[in-house]
Write an enzyme that holds these catalytic residues in place. Sequence first.
Site, short mmCIF file in Angstrom:
data_model
loop_
_atom_site.label_atom_id
_atom_site.label_comp_id
_atom_site.label_asym_id
_atom_site.label_seq_id
_atom_site.Cartn_x
_atom_site.Cartn_y
_atom_site.Cartn_z
N TYR A 161 0.83 -1.21 0.00
CA TYR A 161 0.00 0.00 0.00
C TYR A 161 0.87 1.26 0.00
O TYR A 161 0.61 2.20 -0.74
CB TYR A 161 -0.95 0.01 1.21
CG TYR A 161 -1.88 -1.19 1.28
CD1 TYR A 161 -2.54 -1.64 0.14
CD2 TYR A 161 -2.08 -1.88 2.46
CE1 TYR A 161 -3.39 -2.74 0.18
CE2 TYR A 161 -2.93 -2.98 2.52
CZ TYR A 161 -3.57 -3.41 1.38
OH TYR A 161 -4.40 -4.50 1.43
C1 LIG Z 1 -0.44 -8.63 0.70
C2 LIG Z 1 -0.39 -9.70 -0.40
C3 LIG Z 1 -1.76 -9.78 -1.06
C4 LIG Z 1 0.65 -9.30 -1.42
O1 LIG Z 1 0.62 -10.27 -2.46
P1 LIG Z 1 1.91 -10.52 -3.41
O2 LIG Z 1 1.43 -11.23 -4.61
O3 LIG Z 1 3.02 -11.12 -2.66
O4 LIG Z 1 2.26 -9.00 -3.77
P2 LIG Z 1 3.43 -8.48 -4.71
O5 LIG Z 1 4.15 -9.64 -5.32
O6 LIG Z 1 2.82 -7.48 -5.61
O7 LIG Z 1 4.37 -7.74 -3.69
C5 LIG Z 1 4.95 -8.47 -2.60
C6 LIG Z 1 6.48 -8.34 -2.62
O8 LIG Z 1 6.99 -8.97 -3.77
C7 LIG Z 1 7.88 -8.06 -4.43
N1 LIG Z 1 7.82 -8.34 -5.86
C8 LIG Z 1 6.76 -8.17 -6.67
N2 LIG Z 1 7.08 -8.51 -7.93
C9 LIG Z 1 8.36 -8.92 -7.90
C10 LIG Z 1 9.25 -9.39 -8.87
N3 LIG Z 1 8.90 -9.50 -10.15
N4 LIG Z 1 10.49 -9.74 -8.48
C11 LIG Z 1 10.86 -9.62 -7.20
N5 LIG Z 1 10.06 -9.16 -6.21
C12 LIG Z 1 8.84 -8.82 -6.57
C13 LIG Z 1 7.35 -6.71 -4.08
O9 LIG Z 1 8.31 -5.69 -4.24
C14 LIG Z 1 6.97 -6.93 -2.66
O10 LIG Z 1 8.10 -6.85 -1.83
P3 LIG Z 1 7.98 -6.27 -0.34
O11 LIG Z 1 6.83 -6.98 0.34
O12 LIG Z 1 9.30 -6.56 0.28
O13 LIG Z 1 7.70 -4.82 -0.49
C15 LIG Z 1 0.03 -11.08 0.18
O14 LIG Z 1 1.23 -10.92 0.89
C16 LIG Z 1 -1.02 -11.70 1.09
O15 LIG Z 1 -1.94 -12.37 0.63
N6 LIG Z 1 -0.84 -11.49 2.41
C17 LIG Z 1 -1.73 -12.07 3.39
C18 LIG Z 1 -3.06 -11.39 3.39
C19 LIG Z 1 -2.94 -9.90 3.65
O16 LIG Z 1 -2.11 -9.45 4.41
N7 LIG Z 1 -3.87 -9.12 3.03
C20 LIG Z 1 -3.95 -7.70 3.20
C21 LIG Z 1 -4.70 -7.39 4.44
S1 LIG Z 1 -4.77 -5.61 4.74
#
Ligand SMILES: CC(C)(COP(=O)(O)OP(=O)(O)OC[C@H]1O[C@@H](n2cnc3c(N)ncnc32)[C@H](O)[C@@H]1OP(=O)(O)O)[C@@H](O)C(=O)NCCC(=O)NCCS
Length: 188
Positions: free
Chosen positions: A158
């Site tokens: 976020y």
């Molecule tokens: C929050 C959530 C939805 C994020 O999903 P995700 O698919 O991992 O999201 P992204 O891949 O877009 O980003 C996550 C990380 O991957 C990294 N990333 C994304 N694409 C990437 C890539 N191509 N190469 C390397 N890293 C990458 C991002 O920079 C980010 O890093 P950071 O967390 O250190 O900042 C997931 O962690 C989740 O389901 N969490 C549990 C539920 C939750 O917390 N929901 C929100 C409640 S408010």
Amino acid sequence: MRVSGENLWPGELVTWSAGEVSAHADRLAAVYRAAFAAYGETDDDTAAFRHRSLPTHTGRDDFRCVVALDGDDLVGFGYGYQGAPGQYWTDRVADLAPPAVVRGWLGGHFEVVELAVLPECQGRGLGGALHDALLAGLPHPAALLSTWQYDTPARRLYLRRGWQPLAELPDATLMGTRLPLTGTARPA
Ligand SMILES: CC(C)(COP(=O)(O)OP(=O)(O)OC[C@H]1O[C@@H](n2cnc3c(N)ncnc32)[C@H](O)[C@@H]1OP(=O)(O)O)[C@@H](O)C(=O)NCCC(=O)NCCS
């Protein structure tokens, strides 16, 4: 409906209607359970999501749900709707947030309720892509959500995408972003 637009995740993002969400509620609950397990959410929490939250939320104005599919497998989703007085979350924010925040942000807002990605599919940009698709083209002036008060991937996502912490509630940070989104920072 297929969602167009760029994302870094090679799978398919699709918008599900309220009826489709109801029909696939068990699949959404399975993703919810897996994604939130690391945060201490219990089977009872998943049941509440499946049997109370989803049926209530699908009936709300401007309900929108975007899901991520890998073939036939549901691997992530995000959803929200227009928040309004009389709803638990909006009323709670109205009660607990500073008056200036309430005046400046509440009313006609889009509430981001859930964003969840299966643990084995995280870290590839899927959460960011779901976030962007969920908020794309909304007519609302702002979006609001609450999230954990400590550093988590969700909170980082976020912040990276321009959301501002607006207030500390007793058990969560209230965050907001003006819409339409501008200057979305995509993961490197
Ligand atoms: C929050 C959530 C939805 C994020 O999903 P995700 O698919 O991992 O999201 P992204 O891949 O877009 O980003 C996550 C990380 O991957 C990294 N990333 C994304 N694409 C990437 C890539 N191509 N190469 C390397 N890293 C990458 C991002 O920079 C980010 O890093 P950071 O967390 O250190 O900042 C997931 O962690 C989740 O389901 N969490 C549990 C539920 C939750 O917390 N929901 C929100 C409640 S408010």
